[in-house]
Design a protein around this motif. Structure first.
Motif, PDB file in Angstrom:
ATOM      1  N   GLU A 164     -29.040   0.915  -7.774  1.00 39.95           N
ATOM      2  CA  GLU A 164     -28.970   0.510  -9.180  1.00 39.95           C
ATOM      3  C   GLU A 164     -30.222   0.947  -9.940  1.00 39.95           C
ATOM      4  N   LEU A 165     -31.390   0.819  -9.283  1.00 33.64           N
ATOM      5  CA  LEU A 165     -32.643   1.216  -9.926  1.00 33.64           C
ATOM      6  C   LEU A 165     -32.702   2.725 -10.153  1.00 33.64           C
ATOM      7  N   LYS A 166     -32.032   3.462  -9.285  1.00 29.33           N
ATOM      8  CA  LYS A 166     -32.063   4.927  -9.397  1.00 29.33           C
ATOM      9  C   LYS A 166     -31.029   5.445 -10.382  1.00 29.33           C
ATOM     10  N   TYR A 167     -29.802   4.918 -10.295  1.00 28.05           N
ATOM     11  CA  TYR A 167     -28.704   5.453 -11.110  1.00 28.05           C
ATOM     12  C   TYR A 167     -28.283   4.540 -12.264  1.00 28.05           C
ATOM     13  N   GLY A 168     -28.756   3.299 -12.265  1.00 33.03           N
ATOM     14  CA  GLY A 168     -28.407   2.385 -13.337  1.00 33.03           C
ATOM     15  C   GLY A 168     -27.159   1.564 -13.036  1.00 33.03           C
ATOM     16  N   ILE A 169     -26.904   0.567 -13.896  1.00 31.68           N
ATOM     17  CA  ILE A 169     -25.713  -0.273 -13.797  1.00 31.68           C
ATOM     18  C   ILE A 169     -24.933  -0.166 -15.105  1.00 31.68           C
ATOM     19  N   PRO A 170     -23.626  -0.433 -15.071  1.00 27.23           N
ATOM     20  CA  PRO A 170     -22.821  -0.310 -16.293  1.00 27.23           C
ATOM     21  C   PRO A 170     -23.267  -1.283 -17.375  1.00 27.23           C
ATOM     22  N   VAL A 171     -23.362  -0.788 -18.605  1.00 29.51           N
ATOM     23  CA  VAL A 171     -23.649  -1.643 -19.758  1.00 29.51           C
ATOM     24  C   VAL A 171     -22.480  -1.506 -20.737  1.00 29.51           C
ATOM     25  N   THR A 172     -22.170  -2.592 -21.418  1.00 29.28           N
ATOM     26  CA  THR A 172     -21.028  -2.607 -22.336  1.00 29.28           C
ATOM     27  C   THR A 172     -21.435  -3.180 -23.688  1.00 29.28           C
ATOM     28  N   ASP A 173     -20.540  -3.035 -24.670  1.00 30.77           N
ATOM     29  CA  ASP A 173     -20.747  -3.725 -25.944  1.00 30.77           C
ATOM     30  C   ASP A 173     -20.168  -5.130 -25.821  1.00 30.77           C
ATOM     31  N   GLU A 174     -20.185  -5.897 -26.898  1.00 27.17           N
ATOM     32  CA  GLU A 174     -19.750  -7.291 -26.821  1.00 27.17           C
ATOM     33  C   GLU A 174     -18.259  -7.440 -26.515  1.00 27.17           C
ATOM     34  N   ASN A 175     -17.507  -6.355 -26.708  1.00 24.94           N
ATOM     35  CA  ASN A 175     -16.067  -6.395 -26.434  1.00 24.94           C
ATOM     36  C   ASN A 175     -15.721  -5.878 -25.042  1.00 24.94           C
TER      37      ASN A 175
END
Length: 322
Positions: free
Chosen positions: A200-211
């Motif tokens: 996760e630190l290397k490639y990141g985790i999914p982020v979303t908008d409020e919807n």
């Protein structure tokens, strides 16, 4: 006849307000309920079907709102929020109390010899590695090699830390040496969790908008998520590893435990379990499960992409893991 249940309940969100500590505490008391470990595969599958059918617009005849929420929490206790996969039994948060009370109780009881420290720290960190992997954030899989390297790094670092602290404790009073397991666990959590979630630190985790619309992956969000989980895990350990040593130190001076020393471990395990029943959900509730971060704190390239695809979005959301 009972009225048919409406389809306006948002099962993507918890039942209680997650902007308040009390709302989060109620939520996690349900998620970490040790009784969920005893549920059969058939019960879990039934809950999954109820939840997924409701989300798809199909309501089981006669289903009440309370039954729907009960099914949702049974589902949440056993299935990963990002992948939807059934989680490994001892890695579920509902297994935290029975597993940790046994392991922690033994760590606090058998702390005087080096082989005992090594063995129980290894058992504890192996269990933590399973929990950290099971409750990771995101839906990207880890290869067997990545998982193996993370496990070896995490457990080795944690055990070495415990041995270092134990060597320091030999020059300290007995009551202080009883807290060595807690110091070792706190330090080990700072090592184990980042190692088991290093992808996760290397490639990141999914982020979303409020919807819930996916905007990309962020390593900055992963860093915040992991820091929050480390703080929560150390918080869980504080009551379970700080209170029983004080009580046991007093009890061991009494005639009863001197007469029946075999009861030392069961009493210690019981005290730890009592602490964990409350500490586990309350410390999970320190931070919202659905964490948030300002767009301005994300990586520059992700900020630019969000400005182009979703210009009105100022805050992103992500599953921090547990």
């Amino acid at each position: 006849m009972s009225e048919e249940l409406l389809l306006n309940i948002n099962l993507k969100e918890p039942r209680w307000d997650q902007s308040t500590f009390m709302g989060r505490a109620k939520h996690f008391f349900m998620i970490t309920d040790p009784r969920n470990v005893l549920l059969s595969s058939e019960t879990l599958e039934e809950a999954r079907v109820i939840v997924e059918n409701y989300r798809a617009g199909t309501v089981k005849p006669g289903l009440t709102e309370d039954e729907l929420w009960r099914a949702k929490y049974v589902y949440d206790s056993a299935f990963h929020p990002d992948t939807g996969e059934k989680m490994f039994l001892i890695g579920r948060m509902s297994a935290q109390v029975p597993m940790n009370m046994s392991i922690t109780g033994c760590m606090l009881t058998f702390y005087r010899t080096t082989p005992a420290v090594v063995f129980w720290q290894w058992v504890n960190q192996s269990f933590n590695a399973v929990v950290n992997y099971t409750n990771r954030s995101g839906d990207a899989p880890m290869t067997v090699n990545q998982l193996g390297a993370a496990y070896v790094s995490a457990t080795t670092g944690a055990v070495v830390t415990a041995l270092g602290l134990k060597s320091l404790a030999t020059r300290l009073p007995p009551i202080v040496s009883r807290f060595v397991p807690f110091a070792a666990v706190a330090a080990a959590n700072c090592i184990n969790i980042p190692f088991m979630r290093q992808r996760e630190l290397k490639y990141g985790i999914p982020v979303t908008d409020e919807n819930g619309n996916r905007l990309g992956e962020s390593a900055s969000a992963a860093k915040q998520a992991i820091i929050q989980v480390v703080v929560s895990r150390i918080g869980m350990a504080v009551p379970a590893m700080a209170i029983p040593p004080v009580i046991m130190n007093a009890l061991e001076k009494r005639a009863f435990l001197k007469r029946f020393p075999i009861l030392n471990a069961p009493v210690q395990v019981g005290l730890v379990g009592l602490c964990l029943v409350f500490a586990t959900p309350l410390c999970c509730a320190l931070f919202p499960q659905k964490s948030s971060m300002s767009v301005s704190n994300l990586e520059a390239d992700l900020q630019e992409r969000i400005r182009q695809t979703s210009p009105l979005t100022t805050t992103v959301y992500f599953n921090k893991g547990l």
